[in-house]
Design a protein around this motif. Structure first.
Motif, PDB file in Angstrom:
ATOM      1  N   GLY A   7      40.180  43.734  48.520  1.00  0.00           N
ATOM      2  CA  GLY A   7      41.017  42.812  49.250  1.00  0.00           C
ATOM      3  C   GLY A   7      40.582  42.618  50.626  1.00  0.00           C
ATOM      4  O   GLY A   7      39.848  43.402  51.232  1.00  0.00           O
ATOM      5  N   GLY A  19      40.277  37.040  49.371  1.00  0.00           N
ATOM      6  CA  GLY A  19      39.674  38.318  49.017  1.00  0.00           C
ATOM      7  C   GLY A  19      40.045  38.844  47.654  1.00  0.00           C
ATOM      8  O   GLY A  19      39.716  39.978  47.325  1.00  0.00           O
ATOM      9  N   ALA A  45      45.790  38.249  48.289  1.00  0.00           N
ATOM     10  CA  ALA A  45      44.902  39.152  49.017  1.00  0.00           C
ATOM     11  C   ALA A  45      45.715  40.244  49.690  1.00  0.00           C
ATOM     12  O   ALA A  45      46.769  39.988  50.263  1.00  0.00           O
ATOM     13  CB  ALA A  45      44.104  38.382  50.060  1.00  0.00           C
ATOM     14  N   TRP A 104      35.170  36.239  44.729  1.00  0.00           N
ATOM     15  CA  TRP A 104      36.304  36.536  45.586  1.00  0.00           C
ATOM     16  C   TRP A 104      36.928  35.218  46.059  1.00  0.00           C
ATOM     17  O   TRP A 104      36.204  34.298  46.471  1.00  0.00           O
ATOM     18  CB  TRP A 104      35.884  37.314  46.836  1.00  0.00           C
ATOM     19  N   SER A 136      43.138  43.431  43.874  1.00  0.00           N
ATOM     20  CA  SER A 136      42.538  43.059  45.155  1.00  0.00           C
ATOM     21  C   SER A 136      42.480  44.219  46.142  1.00  0.00           C
ATOM     22  O   SER A 136      42.137  44.019  47.302  1.00  0.00           O
ATOM     23  CB  SER A 136      43.332  41.906  45.781  1.00  0.00           C
TER      24      SER A 136
END
Length: 642
Positions: A3, A366, A58, A362, A328
């Motif tokens: 993440g 993230g 994220a 990603w 994440s």
């Protein structure tokens, strides 16, 4: 994922995209109307860590001073303030609050050695929670004003302990006093909430702005109207023996769980009429629970497989539409990002806790997605603005084959040119869907290849007298770069193909015979390296050496934005020394890009049209994570040469 880990305050100079998640236990405790969530994940190595999930999923670990540890986020308000707890240097749990910028405040406590926890926060910043006071120690419900000043809430008559669970925007707090549910009015007055007939135990878990309260009575989920009238909520299945109502939104929709005692529970919602709906669980899981709900009806909570330790934080946008938020978390041992598109979607590879590296993507936030969950053989090499990814796979007949991933993750093989079906590789794609790479016959050399958007392959011409080559990248005007070679020759010849297929050699630096063209932008500017030097070619083919710090061993340019910003890296000291990521501006100013906290080795692999750079960095734990350096917010980056 893993993440995106951001520093508090202004835009972070580096963002941790993480790696494959480590084995952890996680759950969401709160969600606001923007879709931002708060909760916790726990690993054997680091214990509990409070986190915020952004609306895109994220995860951002919430920072605390070095004197604090073992944190948990319990609630989040409409403005992004988060309430929770952290253990201090005396191993005493303290009530804490995080601001939207990530800054941390410890809330006051009446006892230096008594535990405290913040469990709810309203839009005005008023916090509700529980503190431990006295000898012998007893738990008491408490309220903190927006300045952090604490007030104990009164006990119901005859009780010696209490706890606060939720607060609405009018300052009404609900929880328990003794063994029964109570409501504290905004003036602090406490009122018991009657349990169902025959029950002597109850708890209040949530309250909306209309004053409707939800919780449990005995083993049954219940709802109390604003006037205190209690109603039992139905269970999901005839065989269910227990349930719990955890939260309610202003539309009267409730979330919680229904099951058979402490196991086989299912996340559910009850609508304003009391009709119950099963939300389902994550694929492969058999147990779930809802913990929080926002105005849009989005539910957050957790999901798990009974036979395996560890809950997964989860979010439901509709029945059986669930997202695994635990994917994440920053974790794993190694990941590296290779390329990034204009929307901030990056591709690369990540090493799972066990096994070989997998191709992954990603999101800008993230969130990590495995592009090949059933195999570790493919590699993702390039991505266009539409999220179409190209690379290679060798599962079929144990040979490399050029492949393309659609935005939904579907992978298909690319047709090879006639007589060149032994091996193929895809290395670049433009926004029109044209792909470049190479293909070869069983006995021949690699041949530079272009695939039209419809997948039709065609070989590209070589320089006179050459017998092999490779196409590396293609821009949106159809210009291609790569190399053209003579079998057995030790040198490498960088070349450029015009849209009509005309091939031209890109001259290297004087005296250098090993030259590579790596990337180009839509203006026709090209970057790469010649010998040990990073270089840039102008559209007319003039080569320029890019400066790198003194004492460095080797430099490479890896990408160029439409504005002429170049990404790359250099090797410090002698061969094998740590590398450092670099960014060059059009005027030649070179800047070292910062590592993750505690790290010292970085690498920049690619840049998008806007100037966002991706690559890798080690961290304080010695793990290598994929990272993104935003085009802005690089305050920590320092020019080293101009």
């Amino acid at each position: 994922m893993s993440g995106a880990q951001e520093a508090a305050g202004e835009s972070a100079p580096i963002i941790d995209l993480g790696a494959f998640p480590v084995d952890s236990d996680s759950h969401v405790n709160g969600i606001n109307d923007d879709g931002t969530m708060a909760g916790v994940y726990t690993t054997a190595a680091d214990g509990a860590i409070a986190v915020r999930w952004n609306a895109d999923g994220a995860v951002v670990p919430l920072t605390v001073p070095g004197t604090h540890r073992m944190t948990e986020a319990r609630a989040i308000n409409a403005k992004g303030f988060i309430a929770g707890s952290a253990y201090d240097d005396l191993s005493v749990r303290r009530a804490v609050r995080w601001r939207p910028d990530g800054s941390f405040t410890e809330l006051s406590s009446p006892d230096r050695y008594g535990h405290a926890e913040a469990t709810a926060i309203n839009t005005g910043g008023i916090v509700a929670g529980t503190v431990t006071i006295g000898t012998p120690p007893a738990k008491r419900a408490a309220r903190w004003d927006a300045n952090g000043v604490m007030t104990l809430l009164p006990l119901a008559p005859g009780d010696s302990r209490s706890a606060a669970a939720a607060i609405n925007d009018a300052g009404v707090i609900v929880g328990t006093s003794g063994n029964q549910a109570v409501r504290w009015k905004s003036d602090g007055t406490v009122v018991r909430l009657a349990p169902l007939p025959g029950d002597d135990r109850s708890s209040a878990e949530g309250v909306n702005n209309a004053g409707v309260v939800v919780g449990g009575s005995g083993a049954r989920p219940v709802r109390w109207a604003a006037n205190g009238t209690v109603t039992a909520l139905p269970l999901l299945r005839p065989g269910d023996a227990a349930g719990d109502a955890k939260a309610i939104n202003d539309s009267g929709v409730i979330t919680g769980s229904s099951g058979i005692g402490g196991s086989a529970r299912s996340a559910v919602v009850w609508d304003a009429r009391g009709t119950i709906t099963d939300l389902g669980a994550l694929p492969g899981h058999d147990q779930s629970a809802g913990a929080a709900i926002n105005a849009l009806g989005v539910v957050a909570g957790d999901s798990e497989r009974t036979s395996v330790r560890g809950r997964h934080a989860a979010r439901w946008t509709a029945p059986h539409r669930v997202t695994d938020l635990s994917r994440s978390f920053p974790g794993g041992e190694r990941a590296e990002a290779f390329a990034i598109n204009v929307h901030g979607q990056a591709i690369g590879q990540s090493l799972p806790p066990e096994g070989m590296a997998h191709p992954v993507t990603w999101s800008r936030g993230g969130v990590l997605t495995d592009l090949s969950p059933g195999s570790n053989t493919p590699k993702a090499n390039a991505i266009n603005a539409h999220g179409v990814i190209v690379g290679t796979d060798n599962r079929e007949l144990s040979k490399d084959r050029a492949v393309r991933w659609e935005p939904d993750g579907t992978m298909t093989g690319l047709k090879e040119p006639e007589y060149h079906t032994y091996r193929s590789l895809a290395s670049g794609i433009n926004d029109s869907g044209a792909i470049v790479g190479s293909a070869r016959s069983r006995r021949g050399s690699l041949q530079p290849t272009r695939w039209a958007p419809d997948g039709t392959p065609a070989l590209l011409p070589l320089l006179p007298g050459h017998d092999g080559g490779f196409a590396k990248a293609i821009n949106n005007r159809g210009v291609i770069i790569g190399r053209s070679d003579i079998r057995g020759e030790t040198g490498r010849h960088a070349v450029r193909w015009a849209p009509d297929g005309t091939v031209t050699e890109l001259a290297g630096l004087p005296g250098e015979t090993y030259t590579h063209a790596v990337a180009l932008n839509d203006r026709g500017e090209i970057v790469g390296y010649s010998g040990e030097h990073a270089v840039r070619w102008s559209p007319d083919g003039r080569v320029t050496k890019l400066s790198i710090p003194e004492g460095t061993y080797h430099g490479e340019a890896t990408g160029i934005s439409d504005a002429g910003i170049v990404s790359g890296w250099y090797r410090a000291g002698v061969a094998g020394g740590p590398g450092q990521a670099l960014r060059w501006t059009p005027d030649g100013t070179v800047t070292e890009l910062p590592p993750l906290p505690g790290g010292h080795e970085t690498k920049a692999n690619g840049i998008n049209a806007l100037g966002d750079i991706v690559g890798s960095s080690d961290n304080s734990a010695g793990k290598v994570h994929a990272v993104r350096w935003p085009a802005t917010g690089n305050a920590a980056a320092q020019p080293v040469i101009r």
